[in-house]
Scaffold this motif. Structure first.
Motif, PDB file in Angstrom:
ATOM      1  N   PRO A  73       0.798  -1.234   0.000  1.00 31.90           N
ATOM      2  CA  PRO A  73       0.000   0.000   0.000  1.00 31.90           C
ATOM      3  C   PRO A  73       0.827   1.279   0.000  1.00 31.90           C
ATOM      4  N   ALA A  74       1.929   1.296   0.771  1.00 31.18           N
ATOM      5  CA  ALA A  74       2.719   2.529   0.879  1.00 31.18           C
ATOM      6  C   ALA A  74       3.383   2.873  -0.446  1.00 31.18           C
ATOM      7  N   ALA A  75       4.014   1.886  -1.077  1.00 33.48           N
ATOM      8  CA  ALA A  75       4.672   2.140  -2.358  1.00 33.48           C
ATOM      9  C   ALA A  75       3.650   2.481  -3.432  1.00 33.48           C
ATOM     10  N   TYR A  76       2.514   1.795  -3.398  1.00 33.35           N
ATOM     11  CA  TYR A  76       1.493   2.067  -4.408  1.00 33.35           C
ATOM     12  C   TYR A  76       0.969   3.492  -4.272  1.00 33.35           C
ATOM     13  N   ALA A  77       0.786   3.953  -3.043  1.00 34.61           N
ATOM     14  CA  ALA A  77       0.331   5.329  -2.835  1.00 34.61           C
ATOM     15  C   ALA A  77       1.331   6.323  -3.410  1.00 34.61           C
ATOM     16  N   GLY A  78       2.617   5.975  -3.321  1.00 35.05           N
ATOM     17  CA  GLY A  78       3.650   6.870  -3.839  1.00 35.05           C
ATOM     18  C   GLY A  78       3.669   6.947  -5.356  1.00 35.05           C
ATOM     19  N   ILE A  79       3.325   5.848  -6.029  1.00 31.06           N
ATOM     20  CA  ILE A  79       3.383   5.850  -7.491  1.00 31.06           C
ATOM     21  C   ILE A  79       2.035   6.166  -8.143  1.00 31.06           C
ATOM     22  N   LYS A  80       0.966   6.179  -7.360  1.00 29.35           N
ATOM     23  CA  LYS A  80      -0.376   6.345  -7.936  1.00 29.35           C
ATOM     24  C   LYS A  80      -0.516   7.615  -8.785  1.00 29.35           C
ATOM     25  N   PRO A  81      -0.012   8.777  -8.343  1.00 30.82           N
ATOM     26  CA  PRO A  81      -0.152   9.962  -9.202  1.00 30.82           C
ATOM     27  C   PRO A  81       0.513   9.781 -10.561  1.00 30.82           C
ATOM     28  N   HIS A  82       1.649   9.070 -10.589  1.00 31.23           N
ATOM     29  CA  HIS A  82       2.348   8.853 -11.857  1.00 31.23           C
ATOM     30  C   HIS A  82       1.596   7.825 -12.703  1.00 31.23           C
ATOM     31  N   LEU A  83       1.015   6.823 -12.056  1.00 33.11           N
ATOM     32  CA  LEU A  83       0.191   5.864 -12.781  1.00 33.11           C
ATOM     33  C   LEU A  83      -1.018   6.543 -13.400  1.00 33.11           C
ATOM     34  N   ASP A  84      -1.635   7.437 -12.643  1.00 32.95           N
ATOM     35  CA  ASP A  84      -2.803   8.147 -13.152  1.00 32.95           C
ATOM     36  C   ASP A  84      -2.451   8.920 -14.426  1.00 32.95           C
ATOM     37  N   ARG A  85      -1.291   9.539 -14.434  1.00 36.95           N
ATOM     38  CA  ARG A  85      -0.858  10.277 -15.624  1.00 36.95           C
ATOM     39  C   ARG A  85      -0.650   9.334 -16.795  1.00 36.95           C
ATOM     40  N   ALA A  86      -0.016   8.186 -16.539  1.00 33.58           N
ATOM     41  CA  ALA A  86       0.263   7.242 -17.617  1.00 33.58           C
ATOM     42  C   ALA A  86      -1.028   6.661 -18.192  1.00 33.58           C
ATOM     43  N   TYR A  87      -1.960   6.304 -17.307  1.00 34.24           N
ATOM     44  CA  TYR A  87      -3.216   5.738 -17.791  1.00 34.24           C
ATOM     45  C   TYR A  87      -4.103   6.802 -18.455  1.00 34.24           C
ATOM     46  N   ALA A  88      -3.751   8.066 -18.260  1.00 39.58           N
ATOM     47  CA  ALA A  88      -4.449   9.149 -18.964  1.00 39.58           C
ATOM     48  C   ALA A  88      -3.806   9.430 -20.315  1.00 39.58           C
ATOM     49  N   GLY A  89      -2.726   8.679 -20.632  1.00 42.17           N
ATOM     50  CA  GLY A  89      -2.095   8.810 -21.944  1.00 42.17           C
ATOM     51  C   GLY A  89      -0.825   9.609 -21.972  1.00 42.17           C
ATOM     52  N   GLU A  90      -0.262   9.930 -20.802  1.00 39.90           N
ATOM     53  CA  GLU A  90       0.940  10.753 -20.727  1.00 39.90           C
ATOM     54  C   GLU A  90       2.105   9.917 -20.198  1.00 39.90           C
ATOM     55  N   THR A  91       3.251  10.000 -20.852  1.00 44.58           N
ATOM     56  CA  THR A  91       4.442   9.341 -20.324  1.00 44.58           C
ATOM     57  C   THR A  91       4.839  10.009 -19.012  1.00 44.58           C
ATOM     58  N   ALA A  92       4.993   9.214 -17.970  1.00 45.41           N
ATOM     59  CA  ALA A  92       5.298   9.752 -16.640  1.00 45.41           C
ATOM     60  C   ALA A  92       6.688   9.309 -16.216  1.00 45.41           C
ATOM     61  N   ARG A  93       7.522  10.261 -15.867  1.00 48.42           N
ATOM     62  CA  ARG A  93       8.862   9.979 -15.346  1.00 48.42           C
ATOM     63  C   ARG A  93       8.962  10.567 -13.940  1.00 48.42           C
ATOM     64  N   PHE A  94       9.615   9.843 -13.058  1.00 47.62           N
ATOM     65  CA  PHE A  94       9.695  10.322 -11.679  1.00 47.62           C
ATOM     66  C   PHE A  94      10.905   9.714 -10.989  1.00 47.62           C
ATOM     67  N   ARG A  95      11.275  10.333  -9.883  1.00 49.15           N
ATOM     68  CA  ARG A  95      12.283   9.792  -8.969  1.00 49.15           C
ATOM     69  C   ARG A  95      11.725   9.971  -7.569  1.00 49.15           C
ATOM     70  N   SER A  96      11.590   8.869  -6.834  1.00 48.55           N
ATOM     71  CA  SER A  96      10.957   8.922  -5.521  1.00 48.55           C
ATOM     72  C   SER A  96      11.607   7.926  -4.578  1.00 48.55           C
ATOM     73  N   ARG A  97      11.385   8.156  -3.304  1.00 47.66           N
ATOM     74  CA  ARG A  97      11.766   7.185  -2.283  1.00 47.66           C
ATOM     75  C   ARG A  97      10.491   6.456  -1.888  1.00 47.66           C
ATOM     76  N   LEU A  98      10.442   5.148  -2.168  1.00 45.17           N
ATOM     77  CA  LEU A  98       9.240   4.360  -1.957  1.00 45.17           C
ATOM     78  C   LEU A  98       9.482   3.278  -0.917  1.00 45.17           C
ATOM     79  N   ASP A  99       8.467   3.022  -0.114  1.00 46.45           N
ATOM     80  CA  ASP A  99       8.556   2.007   0.935  1.00 46.45           C
ATOM     81  C   ASP A  99       7.844   0.750   0.436  1.00 46.45           C
ATOM     82  N   TYR A 100       8.624  -0.179  -0.120  1.00 43.33           N
ATOM     83  CA  TYR A 100       8.055  -1.400  -0.684  1.00 43.33           C
ATOM     84  C   TYR A 100       7.774  -2.428   0.411  1.00 43.33           C
ATOM     85  N   ALA A 101       6.693  -3.163   0.223  1.00 38.49           N
ATOM     86  CA  ALA A 101       6.347  -4.229   1.164  1.00 38.49           C
ATOM     87  C   ALA A 101       7.434  -5.300   1.148  1.00 38.49           C
TER      88      ALA A 101
END
Length: 244
Positions: A73-101
């Motif tokens: 859940p924590a990592a998914y919450a971190g990438i969700k805004p970028h996923l939303d952009r990609a699924y809207a048709g936009e290439t999304a690039r990011f650099r983040s610190r994510l807490d993976y399960a």
């Protein structure tokens, strides 16, 4: 009665497709980055072998599972805004610190590329790289540079860099102050300007020492006199450096 159809072209096409998919699998499995394909309902359809290295799960077993389920859940919450952009048709690039399960925090660089057919997003291609060591190295470099800066400020030392190929010259603030310039309104740093500050009686000696060091690519240490730009006072400087 019966019928016969030549299906050789179809079999050849299926064989070619299978060979292409096998080659792509070999390539993707050889790369040290996460490579995946996810459908619009945010479920994995394809994962490369790096997912097993990261999450300890065979990539084949991830097909059909949601990204939130696999990443946590924590990592998914971190990438969700970028996923939303990609699924809207936009290439999304990011650099983040994510807490993976199961993995804990990791610094990652990611790219989500939408797969669009007839104007509709059919899925996204996922590329994720672990840049934790790179980030840590950059921080160590910044810390080292800060320690060096403080040490040089304490020793009242200034630094300069001169590119002999392009003529580009860089002085730091401390070097400007040594020459009698105000760092708030510095003049363009040039070798000619430095020569102007150098005492006329020392110019030939300094030039000869620098030429000798340049030929031997050796460190140099020169004591010289300058006339400060602000008040014209004569000061002795110790110059240290090397040609690279």
């Amino acid at each position: 009665s019966g019928a016969a159809v030549d299906v050789t072209p179809m079999r050849d096409a299926r064989q070619a497709q299978a060979e292409t998919e096998a080659q792509l699998r070999i390539i993707s499995d050889s790369l040290p980055v996460l490579i995946a394909y996810a459908t619009p309902d945010r479920r994995y359809r394809f994962n490369n072998r790096a997912y097993e290295t990261w999450f300890g799960t065979a990539p084949e077993s991830l097909a059909g599972r949601t990204m939130e389920e696999v990443l946590g859940p924590a990592a998914y919450a971190g990438i969700k805004p970028h996923l939303d952009r990609a699924y809207a048709g936009e290439t999304a690039r990011f650099r983040s610190r994510l807490d993976y399960a199961g993995l804990g925090p990791r610094d990652v660089s990611g790219t989500y590329v939408p797969h669009i057919v007839d104007g509709k997003v059919q899925g996204i291609v996922i590329l994720v790289e672990d840049v934790s060591e790179q980030i840590a190295g950059e921080q160590r470099l910044r810390d080292s540079e800060e320690r060096l800066r403080l040490a040089m400020e304490g020793a009242r030392m200034g630094t300069w860099f001169s590119d002999t190929r392009t003529g580009r010259v860089v002085w730091d603030d401390a070097h400007l102050r040594l020459l009698g310039y105000d760092p708030a309104s510095p003049p363009p740093a040039t070798d000619a300007l430095w020569q102007e500050r150098l005492h006329p009686d020392d110019r030939a000696r300094v030039a000869a020492s620098l030429d000798e060091a340049r030929r031997g690519v050796a460190p140099f240490e020169i004591e010289l006199r300058i006339r400060r730009a602000d008040d014209g006072r004569e000061r002795w400087l110790a110059l240290y450096g090397r040609f690279i």
